[in-house]
Design a protein around this motif. Structure first.
Motif, short mmCIF file in Angstrom:
data_model
loop_
_atom_site.label_atom_id
_atom_site.label_comp_id
_atom_site.label_asym_id
_atom_site.label_seq_id
_atom_site.Cartn_x
_atom_site.Cartn_y
_atom_site.Cartn_z
N LYS A 1 -11.83 5.75 -2.16
CA LYS A 1 -10.71 5.32 -3.53
C LYS A 1 -10.04 3.89 -3.61
O LYS A 1 -10.13 3.16 -2.35
CB LYS A 1 -9.80 6.34 -2.63
CG LYS A 1 -10.28 8.12 -2.37
CD LYS A 1 -9.24 8.58 -2.26
CE LYS A 1 -8.54 8.19 -1.32
NZ LYS A 1 -7.12 10.00 -1.39
N VAL A 2 -9.24 3.67 -5.30
CA VAL A 2 -8.85 2.58 -4.84
C VAL A 2 -7.53 2.77 -3.60
O VAL A 2 -7.11 1.35 -3.19
CB VAL A 2 -7.98 2.67 -6.17
CG1 VAL A 2 -6.73 2.10 -6.27
CG2 VAL A 2 -8.83 2.99 -6.93
N SER A 3 -6.78 3.14 -3.95
CA SER A 3 -5.76 3.65 -2.42
C SER A 3 -6.25 2.52 -1.00
O SER A 3 -5.51 2.31 -0.33
CB SER A 3 -5.21 4.77 -2.31
OG SER A 3 -5.72 6.14 -1.61
N PRO B 1 -5.45 4.41 -10.64
CA PRO B 1 -6.14 4.35 -9.32
C PRO B 1 -7.07 6.01 -10.28
O PRO B 1 -8.02 5.88 -9.55
CB PRO B 1 -5.29 4.92 -8.21
CG PRO B 1 -3.83 4.49 -8.59
CD PRO B 1 -4.00 4.17 -10.32
N ARG B 2 -5.93 6.53 -10.99
CA ARG B 2 -6.91 7.99 -10.97
C ARG B 2 -8.40 7.92 -11.33
O ARG B 2 -8.51 7.50 -13.14
CB ARG B 2 -6.14 8.78 -11.67
CG ARG B 2 -6.76 10.43 -12.06
CD ARG B 2 -5.31 11.67 -12.39
NE ARG B 2 -5.04 11.55 -12.00
CZ ARG B 2 -3.92 12.34 -11.93
NH1 ARG B 2 -3.76 13.24 -12.46
NH2 ARG B 2 -3.23 12.41 -10.25
N ARG C 1 -7.04 -1.20 -1.12
CA ARG C 1 -5.41 -1.54 -0.67
C ARG C 1 -5.40 -2.05 0.83
O ARG C 1 -5.25 -2.39 1.93
CB ARG C 1 -4.22 -0.64 -1.56
CG ARG C 1 -4.20 -1.25 -3.19
CD ARG C 1 -2.36 -0.30 -3.39
NE ARG C 1 -2.98 0.09 -4.93
CZ ARG C 1 -2.63 1.30 -5.19
NH1 ARG C 1 -2.65 1.95 -4.38
NH2 ARG C 1 -2.62 1.28 -6.52
N ASP D 1 1.70 5.48 -7.50
CA ASP D 1 0.91 6.44 -7.81
C ASP D 1 1.25 7.68 -7.89
O ASP D 1 1.25 8.59 -8.86
CB ASP D 1 -0.27 6.22 -7.28
CG ASP D 1 -1.01 5.50 -7.13
OD1 ASP D 1 -1.01 4.56 -8.07
OD2 ASP D 1 -1.48 4.46 -6.20
N THR E 1 0.94 -1.41 0.39
CA THR E 1 -0.45 -0.06 0.16
C THR E 1 0.49 1.21 -0.30
O THR E 1 0.42 2.50 -0.57
CB THR E 1 -0.88 0.00 1.07
OG1 THR E 1 -1.77 -1.14 1.36
CG2 THR E 1 -2.15 1.27 1.32
N VAL F 1 -0.73 9.32 -11.26
CA VAL F 1 -2.33 8.73 -11.44
C VAL F 1 -2.62 8.37 -10.17
O VAL F 1 -4.08 7.63 -10.43
CB VAL F 1 -1.47 7.13 -12.33
CG1 VAL F 1 -1.38 7.19 -13.46
CG2 VAL F 1 -0.96 6.16 -11.22
N ASP F 2 -2.49 9.27 -8.80
CA ASP F 2 -2.84 9.58 -7.68
C ASP F 2 -3.99 10.12 -8.06
O ASP F 2 -4.62 10.67 -9.06
CB ASP F 2 -2.67 9.39 -6.06
CG ASP F 2 -2.28 11.35 -7.17
OD1 ASP F 2 -1.48 11.87 -7.89
OD2 ASP F 2 -1.71 12.11 -6.15
N GLU F 3 -4.99 9.01 -6.58
CA GLU F 3 -6.64 9.69 -6.67
C GLU F 3 -6.29 11.47 -6.54
O GLU F 3 -5.89 11.82 -5.19
CB GLU F 3 -7.31 9.21 -5.86
CG GLU F 3 -7.41 7.83 -6.87
CD GLU F 3 -7.85 6.85 -5.31
OE1 GLU F 3 -8.72 5.54 -6.04
OE2 GLU F 3 -6.74 6.57 -5.00
N ASN G 1 1.14 4.29 -2.92
CA ASN G 1 0.72 5.35 -3.13
C ASN G 1 2.32 5.87 -3.36
O ASN G 1 1.86 6.93 -4.71
CB ASN G 1 0.72 5.56 -1.34
CG ASN G 1 -0.88 4.94 -1.32
OD1 ASN G 1 -1.47 4.10 -1.74
ND2 ASN G 1 -1.11 4.87 0.23
#
Lengths: 85, 596
Positions: free
Chosen positions: B275-277, B587-588, B280, A77, A70, A82-84, A74
């Motif tokens: 969220k995707v993270s 994830p985005r 996990r 990403d 994880t 490409v992170d949220e 993170n």
């Protein structure tokens, strides 16, 4: 995201998955079962290390693996954007 | 206050809590009902997943399962936890990104095929319905033991409570009741474990106590346990013994791992986080909460077994061995034995007529038993569930701890049942109704349909709990085998193989499903009906020595092989599907998928 960086992101992900899965297999199927005789010379609380891995150690390692993955993802990403948000 | 009243108060209070949560967490939309609007905190979801996952069997039976076999049953510990690594690394984040409500929904859309969706629905219904039977009977049994009502009455009460929070709240109600149920069950499990560990080893942490020194003998606990078991003619605790083999241990552990990762009622819990993270992270927390019970269970098992043996043989010889000549007199037995004899889980028969309890392995009797002509093992019933259920009494804990065990067992059964019922009802209302039969259905009508199918699923589960098919004990093997052989490979290929097409997925799932069912039925009977098995269920008849319980791994391998052969012979997935797979790998944009 360009095709090139998408491919790089995915292969970095596959690499860390592979590493984690190798450790996952070694602590459970390895130390806990198949390789137990090889590490039986290491005593732990009245029995040998393989027994500990089968009943405690593998589970604790699994937890560490998921949190490591994880944390690593993170970071990955963010690095590839490409992170949220 | 007597024990019965105390049980009633504690169980009643826990039920009132669940109903209160249900009223607070009502579902207003299908997104609420199927996925709690994807607004669940990852740690909360971790605890809910742990309760969803840990069934009546985990809570009541697992410690005994390990205690009566020893090392060989470590497979359950590794298998039922290792699956979460697979979930976190291979499935959960991508399924969350895809942003659907059910597992067949992913399979149907990813493989652009209604056939694939239908095969997934059929596997889901088979495994979830078989699995739910055990939960309902478990709840009924827990009721009858602690609240002195017939198990059918217990079942009706349990069903009513589940009905209230599952129909009203859907996934949202289930999530927050599961959180409460996790707290109840973990407290109930841990308190007696801490005390038994303290009494036997002086160490309050059971996980460490298992590897500490046994206070009475000064030997390491496990060495002492090995010693007394061998003295009584049983096999030792820490070694590997037939019928188990290294090969089947590996295969069985693997089947449990991939089966765990493929169980729809566990997977859908990861659709609820924002969220995707978080998906996990949530898998990590789920495993932490599960490990709190799963690392304690082997300690409870070993300690309780040693404790019971030293209760029956309270004296030791000069060498520190058990004094087999001075067993416990039946009249002097502790009160917990008396209590559990009344339930039938423990039974004593004075075969020798001498008023003392002789407990040993009659198939491999110790020398003294032969010399003195003992008449056989006199503890004729020793149900493995006792190790957990009677633990508070063995450790002489107050009555409220016993009441907690009752509430904990029920929490474990109800939380798992609710998760399974949601998986069943959403497959019916969302996949069968909305996605296949009646696509134009409105949001409101779908929510109503979801509630109605939930009510039907509860009625069906209650009926099956009242009339359990004879194969109830075997079904868990079937559920794990099917999850491992059908859903897990299909989902994995859907994510990791961009080119995998609908024909490959359908052929793969069918090959995995049918080969596993065929292999299990060959040895355990067609639909588990006794006498209909084609071959005896013993190692010499197994194909390549593979136990039918371990076949899920083989079924999964066959699924992968069949899928790739079919792919090689047909056209790969169209470009838009390959682009879709690209998009779920990052994830985005997961938040946008909520609107779906």
């Amino acid at each position: 995201m360009s095709d090139k960086s998408a491919a790089a992101y995915w292969s970095a992900n596959l690499r860390v998955i592979t590493i984690c899965m190798v450790i996952w297999a070694v602590v459970s199927f390895g130390f806990g079962i198949v390789l137990r005789p090889l590490i039986s010379w290491i005593p732990i609380g009245g029995t040998d290390l393989g027994f500990w891995f089968a009943q405690q150690g593998s589970i604790l390692t699994f937890i560490v693996l998921i949190f490591y993955y994880t944390w690593y993802m993170n970071r990955l990403d963010k690095e590839f954007g490409v992170d949220e948000q | 206050m007597d024990q019965f009243t105390l049980n009633l108060i504690v169980v009643g209070a826990s039920f009132a809590l669940y109903v209160g949560i249900a009223i607070w967490a009502r579902a207003g939309s299908t997104s609420d009902f199927y996925a709690a609007s994807r607004g669940v905190n990852p740690i909360v979801n971790g605890a809910a997943t742990a309760a969803d996952w840990m069934s009546a069997a985990s809570f009541i039976s697992m410690a005994g399962l390990i205690a009566f076999v020893g090392y060989g049953n470590s497979t359950f510990l590794m298998g039922w936890t290792g699956g979460y690594v697979l979930l976190a690394l291979l499935l959960a984040p991508y399924l969350r990104k895809f942003g659907r409500f059910t597992v067949p929904d992913f399979i149907g859309d990813r493989f652009y095929s209604q056939t694939a969706r239908l095969v997934a629905v059929i596997s889901l219904l088979t495994m979830s319905i078989t699995y739910v039977i055990g939960q309902m009977t478990g709840a009924g049994v827990a009721f009858s033991r602690f609240l002195e009502v017939p198990s059918s009455t217990g079942l009706y009460i349990a069903s009513t409570v589940v009905f209230i929070y599952a129909v009203l709240g859907g996934m949202k109600g289930i999530t927050y009741t599961q959180l409460a149920q996790y707290c109840v069950l973990i407290v109930a499990y841990t308190i007696p474990a801490i005390f038994i560990s303290l009494q036997l080893t002086g160490n309050p942490i059971p996980q460490l106590g298992l590897f500490s020194t046994h206070s009475d003998s000064g030997l390491p606990l496990l060495t002492k346990l090995d010693q007394v078991l061998v003295e009584l003619g049983f096999h030792d605790y820490t070694g590997l013994h037939a019928p188990q083999s290294t090969f089947n241990m590996v295969l069985f552990t693997m089947s449990l791992m991939i089966g765990t990762a493929g169980l729809p009622h566990v997977i859908i819990r990861f659709f609820t986080v924002p969220k995707v993270s978080d998906a996990r992270l949530s898998a990590g927390w789920a495993l932490v909460f599960i490990a709190l019970l799963y690392t304690v269970a082997p300690a409870v098992g070993a300690m309780a077994r040693l404790n019971i043996i030293t209760t029956i043989y309270p004296h030791t010889t000069e060498t520190g061995a058990l004094d087999l000549e001075q067993p416990l007199a039946y009249a002097d037995r502790p009160e917990w034995m008396l209590n559990w004899e009344q339930t039938g889980l423990l039974a004593f028969e004075d075969k020798a007529g001498d008023g003392v309890i002789r407990y040993y392995n009659a198939a491999n009797p110790p020398a003294i038993a032969v010399e003195e002509g003992w008449q056989g093992n006199e503890i004729v019933t020793f149900n493995q569930d006792i190790l957990v259920l009677a633990n508070p009494e063995i450790a002489q804990l107050p009555g409220w701890v016993i009441a907690l065990i009752a509430a904990g067992g029920l929490a474990a059964a109800l939380s798992t049942a609710a998760g399974l019922l949601l998986a069943i009802s959403s497959a019916i209302s969302h996949d069968l109704l909305k996605k296949m039969l009646y696509p134009s259905i409105s949001e409101r009508a779908e929510l109503l349909a979801a509630r109605i199918s939930m009510a039907f699923a509860i009625a069906l589960a209650t009926w099956l709990g009242l009339n359990p098919p004879g194969f109830a004990a075997q079904v868990v093997a079937l559920a794990f085998g099917l999850a491992a052989a059908s859903l897990f490979p299909a989902i994995m290929m859907g994510i990791f193989s961009k080119k995998m097409n609908s024909a490959g997925a359908v052929v793969g799932m069918l090959v995995g499903l049918l080969s596993t069912v065929a292999y299990i039925f060959t040895y355990l009977g067609i639909f588990f009906i006794p006498g209909t098995n084609l071959l005896p269920n013993t190692a010499e008849y197994w194909l390549f020595n593979i136990s039918p319980l371990s076949f899920g791994t083989v079924g999964a391998i066959l699924n992968f092989i069949a899928a790739y052969i079919t792919l090689a012979l047909t056209k790969p997935a169209p470009q838009e599907i390959q682009d879709l797979v690209e998009s779920i790998r990052v994830p985005r944009g997961a938040a946008g998928a909520q609107a779906h």
